[in-house]
Design an enzyme around this catalytic site. Structure first.
Site, mmCIF file in Angstrom:
data_model
loop_
_atom_site.group_PDB
_atom_site.id
_atom_site.type_symbol
_atom_site.label_atom_id
_atom_site.label_comp_id
_atom_site.label_asym_id
_atom_site.label_seq_id
_atom_site.Cartn_x
_atom_site.Cartn_y
_atom_site.Cartn_z
ATOM 1 C CG ASN A 1 -0.389 0.659 2.363
ATOM 2 O OD1 ASN A 1 -0.314 1.939 2.653
ATOM 3 N ND2 ASN A 1 0.148 -0.022 3.380
ATOM 4 C CG PHE B 1 -0.188 8.978 7.287
ATOM 5 C CD1 PHE B 1 -0.077 7.845 7.463
ATOM 6 C CD2 PHE B 1 0.769 9.768 7.680
ATOM 7 C CE1 PHE B 1 0.808 6.968 8.004
ATOM 8 C CE2 PHE B 1 2.045 9.275 8.508
ATOM 9 C CZ PHE B 1 1.955 7.948 8.591
ATOM 10 C CB SER C 1 3.850 5.499 7.035
ATOM 11 O OG SER C 1 3.497 5.442 5.943
ATOM 12 C CG ASN D 1 3.342 4.445 1.775
ATOM 13 O OD1 ASN D 1 3.774 4.145 0.908
ATOM 14 N ND2 ASN D 1 2.513 3.740 2.321
ATOM 15 C CB THR D 2 4.572 10.332 5.387
ATOM 16 O OG1 THR D 2 3.205 9.878 5.207
ATOM 17 C CG2 THR D 2 4.876 11.604 5.717
ATOM 18 C CE LYS E 1 3.021 0.010 12.678
ATOM 19 N NZ LYS E 1 1.333 -0.224 12.430
ATOM 20 C CG ASN F 1 4.479 1.000 9.365
ATOM 21 O OD1 ASN F 1 3.658 0.601 8.380
ATOM 22 N ND2 ASN F 1 4.080 2.077 10.085
HETATM 23 C C1 LIG Z 1 -3.700 -0.920 3.670
HETATM 24 C C2 LIG Z 1 -2.734 -0.869 4.907
HETATM 25 C C3 LIG Z 1 -2.764 0.423 5.503
HETATM 26 C C4 LIG Z 1 -1.910 0.623 6.563
HETATM 27 N N1 LIG Z 1 -1.927 1.708 7.252
HETATM 28 C C5 LIG Z 1 -1.198 2.062 8.437
HETATM 29 C C6 LIG Z 1 -1.389 3.246 9.118
HETATM 30 O O1 LIG Z 1 -2.126 4.149 8.757
HETATM 31 N N2 LIG Z 1 -0.524 3.381 10.224
HETATM 32 C C7 LIG Z 1 0.496 2.611 10.522
HETATM 33 O O2 LIG Z 1 1.019 2.526 11.526
HETATM 34 N N3 LIG Z 1 0.353 1.348 9.891
HETATM 35 C C8 LIG Z 1 -0.325 0.924 8.664
HETATM 36 N N4 LIG Z 1 -0.279 -0.217 8.049
HETATM 37 C C9 LIG Z 1 0.615 -1.063 8.765
HETATM 38 C C10 LIG Z 1 -0.124 -2.189 9.728
HETATM 39 O O3 LIG Z 1 -0.358 -1.349 10.633
HETATM 40 C C11 LIG Z 1 1.200 -3.458 9.994
HETATM 41 O O4 LIG Z 1 1.874 -2.669 10.627
HETATM 42 C C12 LIG Z 1 1.550 -3.898 8.867
HETATM 43 O O5 LIG Z 1 0.615 -4.187 7.794
HETATM 44 C C13 LIG Z 1 2.286 -5.360 9.012
HETATM 45 O O6 LIG Z 1 1.116 -6.233 9.525
HETATM 46 P P1 LIG Z 1 0.403 -7.158 8.713
HETATM 47 O O7 LIG Z 1 1.512 -8.154 8.052
HETATM 48 O O8 LIG Z 1 -0.179 -8.043 9.705
HETATM 49 O O9 LIG Z 1 -0.374 -6.478 7.589
HETATM 50 C C14 LIG Z 1 -1.018 -0.331 7.119
HETATM 51 C C15 LIG Z 1 -1.096 -1.529 6.570
HETATM 52 C C16 LIG Z 1 -1.991 -1.864 5.430
HETATM 53 C C17 LIG Z 1 -1.950 -3.315 4.743
#
Ligand SMILES: Cc1cc2nc3c(=O)[nH]c(=O)nc-3n(C[C@H](O)[C@H](O)[C@H](O)COP(=O)(O)O)c2cc1C
Length: 344
Positions: A106, A110, A168, A170-171, A206, A235
């Site tokens: 992704n 934000f 993140s 993406n920022t 995080k 993350n």
């Molecule tokens: C579509 C998507 C959006 C996410 N948005 C955020 C976010 O806004 N803030 C954040 O700290 N992590 C965000 N994450 C990261 C997740 O919280 C997590 O740390 C990461 O996906 C690893 O866990 P997973 O393998 O169970 O998905 C996002 C992940 C995904 C897939």
């Protein structure tokens, strides 16, 4: 049941599917019967929660569906990332499924309704379980630290903990807060603000999975010195993707799901080895089963979170993980999950 409808859901692009999931959760019609196990009941801060399995940040970005998520069985929910001002995020498409790899990429950036509206959502809908609130800066801000503080001021009294998201991909420049000097400055200013407004809220930080093991030492020391209670590892990853199978593998953004599981586990193990639970670890990355959850706990996580696992395994995932974890524990003669933390 979910396996049958998954191929239908996967016909929609991932972001549309997510919006539909949010709508479905808002109707409160999801037929999930939650199971509770004594072996999974744990303490989180001053509260007891039914299990240590949380939904990771990003699923409920706008704090709209945390109560339905508790109803699905999640022991805690982290909403956000919330920024001071509302923002659209990056142009679409910005979420990609990598089915063969059980992963997502992704680059949402934000997208959220901003801290005022999010605080209104939480104020008008009392959380029925333990709530974390994840905050970050706006993309076009001139001062990232000021943005964290603005969000903190608006939201700190509404959750059980606040997560400072420095990871993140993406920022732009967000991850520079992994540099010791920048992290120190951010946490110093945050602690001053806490004093000023008389806030006792617990802080989580995080971090990214793409840091070197040896950086954990320095980062952990700074967290400890600044009384940070939790570290969230980790993350999404912007690391190498050559070994993945799906054609989307080189899309720009953060990789989540199975391919980051080992990376996250290694960092958890290392962090636990150095800090021995002085800062509690919330382990995230590739959890989608009892076995993958178990690995996180024995590596050193006190709690776990997931996001991508729910996309691939569906809304019954907490029950599935709970059943499997409970089986592991009883076959090992372990009474409570807390006994196995860091035992690997
Ligand atoms: C579509 C998507 C959006 C996410 N948005 C955020 C976010 O806004 N803030 C954040 O700290 N992590 C965000 N994450 C990261 C997740 O919280 C997590 O740390 C990461 O996906 C690893 O866990 P997973 O393998 O169970 O998905 C996002 C992940 C995904 C897939």
């Amino acid at each position: 049941m979910f396996e049958k409808i998954r191929s239908l859901i996967f016909k929609f692009d991932p972001e549309t599917a997510h919006d539909l999931a949010i709508k479905a959760l808002k109707t409160k019609l999801l037929p999930v019967k939650v199971k509770n196990y004594e072996s999974l009941r744990v303490k989180f801060l001053e509260k007891e929660i039914p299990n240590p399995i949380g939904i990771a940040a990003g699923f409920d970005k706008n704090a709209e569906i945390y109560n339905p998520l508790f109803k699905l069985g999640f022991g805690f929910v982290e909403v956000g990332t919330i920024t001071p001002e509302p923002q659209y995020g990056n142009p679409k498409p910005r979420v990609f499924r990598l089915e063969e790899d059980e992963a997502l990429i992704n680059r949402l950036g934000f997208n959220n309704i901003g801290s005022e509206k999010a605080s209104h959502n939480i104020n008008s809908n009392t959380p029925t379980g333990l709530l974390g609130i994840n905050i970050g800066p706006n993309k076009d801000t001139k001062n990232m630290i000021e943005d964290y503080i603005k969000c903190f001021k608006t939201l700190n009294h509404l959750g059980d903990y606040i997560t400072i998201n420095i990871s993140s991909p993406n920022t732009e420049n967000l991850r520079s807060f992994h540099n010791p000097k920048d992290l120190e400055e951010l946490l110093n200013i945050l602690n001053e603000e806490k004093k000023k407004i008389n806030s006792n809220i617990n802080i989580a930080v995080k971090i990214a999975p793409d840091i070197r093991n040896k950086d954990l030492d320095v980062i952990g020391d700074i967290l400890l010195k600044n009384k940070v209670k939790f570290v969230i590892i980790s993350n999404t990853s912007d690391g190498t993707r050559e070994n993945l199978k799906n054609v989307n593998k080189f899309e720009k953004g953060g990789l989540s799901g199975k391919p980051i599981e080992q990376k996250s586990n290694l960092l958890i193990k290392e962090f636990f080895k150095i800090f021995n639970n002085k800062i509690k670890i919330i382990g995230v990355g590739g959890v989608d089963s009892g076995k993958s959850a178990y690995e996180k706990f024995i590596s050193g996580a006190s709690y776990i979170q997931l996001y991508t696992g729910m996309v691939y395994k569906g809304p019954n995932i907490v029950n599935k993980i709970s059943d499997e974890l409970n089986d592991f524990l009883s076959s090992d003669g372990v009474k409570n999950i807390e006994e196995i933390i860091g035992s690997k």
